[in-house]
Design an enzyme around this catalytic site. Structure first.
Site, PDB file in Angstrom:
ATOM      1  CG  HIS A  26      -5.568  -2.629   0.451  1.00 33.37           C
ATOM      2  ND1 HIS A  26      -4.916  -2.401  -0.742  1.00 33.37           N
ATOM      3  CD2 HIS A  26      -4.939  -1.844   1.376  1.00 33.37           C
ATOM      4  CE1 HIS A  26      -3.955  -1.511  -0.560  1.00 33.37           C
ATOM      5  NE2 HIS A  26      -3.943  -1.172   0.721  1.00 33.37           N
TER       6      HIS A  26
ATOM      7  CB  SER B 166      -0.952  -0.048   1.197  1.00 34.08           C
ATOM      8  OG  SER B 166      -1.987   0.876   1.050  1.00 34.08           O
TER       9      SER B 166
ATOM     10  CG  ASP C 266      -6.072  -4.639  -3.357  1.00 32.48           C
ATOM     11  OD1 ASP C 266      -6.243  -3.546  -2.805  1.00 32.48           O
ATOM     12  OD2 ASP C 266      -5.085  -5.362  -3.168  1.00 32.48           O
TER      13      ASP C 266
END
Length: 317
Positions: free
Chosen positions: A295, A129, A268
C-alpha cells in the site's frame, strides 16, 4: 532600447511563463501557509519553482492522516508546482472538537475552499487510499472543470470491495493468525498480544510492504489524528466499522470524464485485481501495478512511482 541576444531570449522565456501561468490559472508561490475553512485553519505547502506544467494537488490518506510523505515528490517539482495540505484534524491543520465535521461531504467542501483560495483553476488531482476516495468524490460532486487528470493511488472507492479484499488477504495469513483474529474480534479482546501480532503481520505484508518505512525529515513532529480514523473507518485497516463502512462509488465511476490513472502495489491491500475492476468502470482509465510494493507505494518505490506519475501527467497535458 536595444537588447542583447541573451536578454531577448530571457525576455521571451518570461513571456512564455506568464502566458502559461494565465492559461493554467496559477496564482501560486512556493512556501507554506494556512487557509481558513469551515471548522478551522488548513495548513498547506506549495513545493516547486517552475511553472511549465499544470500544478498537482495531492490528497493524503487516513482519514486523519497528514501530507508529509508527499515531500518525496519533490524531484517532480522542478517543472510543476506540487501542492500538499494536511486535511482538517490532522498534521499542522486545526483540530476542532466537533465530530459532525468528519464526513465525506465535509472534506469535499474543505478541499473546494482550499482550491478556490489558492486559485487552482487548472490542476491535476491525486489521492492516495482515503485520499483517493476524497479525490473521486470531489470530481463526482464538484465536476471535472479545470481538472486535467485524476490519479487514484491505492484508492478506497468501495468499502464493500475493500473488505472483500481484506478477507481474502487475511485468508493468506498463517492459520494460527487467522484464528487469533477471529477469536479476539468475536470476544472483543483486540488488544490481546496474539491479535496485535497477527495485525502487524497483515500490515507488514499489505500496508508497508516490508519492515519499517524510511523516516522523512518533513515528518518530524507531525502527527495524525487516530480519533478521526477510528470514527470514520475503524480500529484496523481490515475492519470497517465507522461512518465509511457503507462508502460506495462503483455505480458513479462511469460519470468520470477526465483521464484517470489507477496505481497500486503488487501486494497492496487495495488489490491489483480490484484496480482492474475499477478500470472497467471508467472509460479510458489505465492501471499501473508497482512490483515489490504494497500500500505504501510512494515510500517503498519512489522512483518507479514518480516515473509512472510523471509520464501520465505529461501525457494528459
Amino acid at each position: 532600447m536595444k537588447y542583447s541576444r541573451m536578454q531577448a531570449i530571457r525576455y521571451l522565456l518570461l513571456l512564455i511563463c506568464l502566458v502559461l501561468s494565465f492559461r493554467h490559472g496559477i496564482a501560486l508561490e512556493p512556501g507554506q501557509g494556512f487557509v481558513n475553512v469551515a471548522g478551522g485553519p488548513i495548513w498547506y505547502e506549495v513545493m516547486g519553482e517552475g511553472i511549465s506544467g499544470v500544478p498537482l494537488l495531492v490528497l493524503h490518506g487516513g482519514p486523519g492522516g497528514h501530507s508529509c510523505g508527499y515531500t518525496q515528490l519533490l524531484p517532480m517539482a522542478s517543472y510543476r508546482y506540487i501542492v500538499r495540505y494536511d486535511q482538517l484534524g490532522g498534521g499542522r491543520s486545526g483540530r476542532p472538537d466537533d465530530n459532525t465535521l468528519w464526513t465525506v461531504e465535509g472534506f469535499v467542501e474543505r478541499l473546494h475552499s482550499l482550491r478556490q483560495s489558492l486559485g487552482l483553476e487548472q490542476m491535476h488531482l491525486l489521492g492516495h487510499s482515503w485520499g483517493g476516495a476524497l479525490a473521486a468524490a470531489y470530481v463526482l460532486e464538484k465536476g471535472s472543470d479545470g481538472i486535467v487528470s485524476l490519479t487514484l493511488s491505492s484508492p478506497l472507492l468501495s468499502s464493500y470491495e475493500w473488505m472483500e479484499d481484506a478477507r481474502y488477504l487475511r485468508s493468506q495469513l498463517p492459520e494460527s493468525m487467522q484464528k487469533a483474529l477471529l477469536k479476539h474480534e468475536a470476544e472483543g479482546t483486540m488488544e490481546h498480544e496474539d491479535y496485535l501480532t497477527a495485525t502487524e503481520e497483515y500490515y507488514r505484508r499489505h500496508v508497508r510492504g516490508g519492515e519499517q518505512l524510511p523516516t522523512l525529515p518533513a515528518c518530524d513532529g507531525v502527527t495524525g489524528n487516530e480519533m478521526i480514523y477510528q470514527l470514520m473507518w475503524g480500529n484496523t485497516e481490515f475492519n470497517a466499522s465507522g461512518t465509511l463502512a457503507d462508502f460506495e462509488l462503483r455505480d458513479a465511476l462511469n460519470q468520470i470524464d477526465i483521464p484517470v490513472l489507477l496505481v497500486a502495489g503488487e501486494h497492496d491491500e487495495a488489490r491489483p485485481q480490484t484496480m482492474f475492476e475499477f478500470q472497467s468502470m471508467i472509460e479510458g482509465a489505465r492501471v499501473e501495478i508497482i512490483p515489490d510494493a504494497a500500500h505504501s507505494t510512494l515510500s517503498r518505490q519512489p522512483e518507479r512511482y514518480m516515473e509512472i506519475l510523471s509520464h501520465f501527467l505529461h501525457a494528459t497535458e
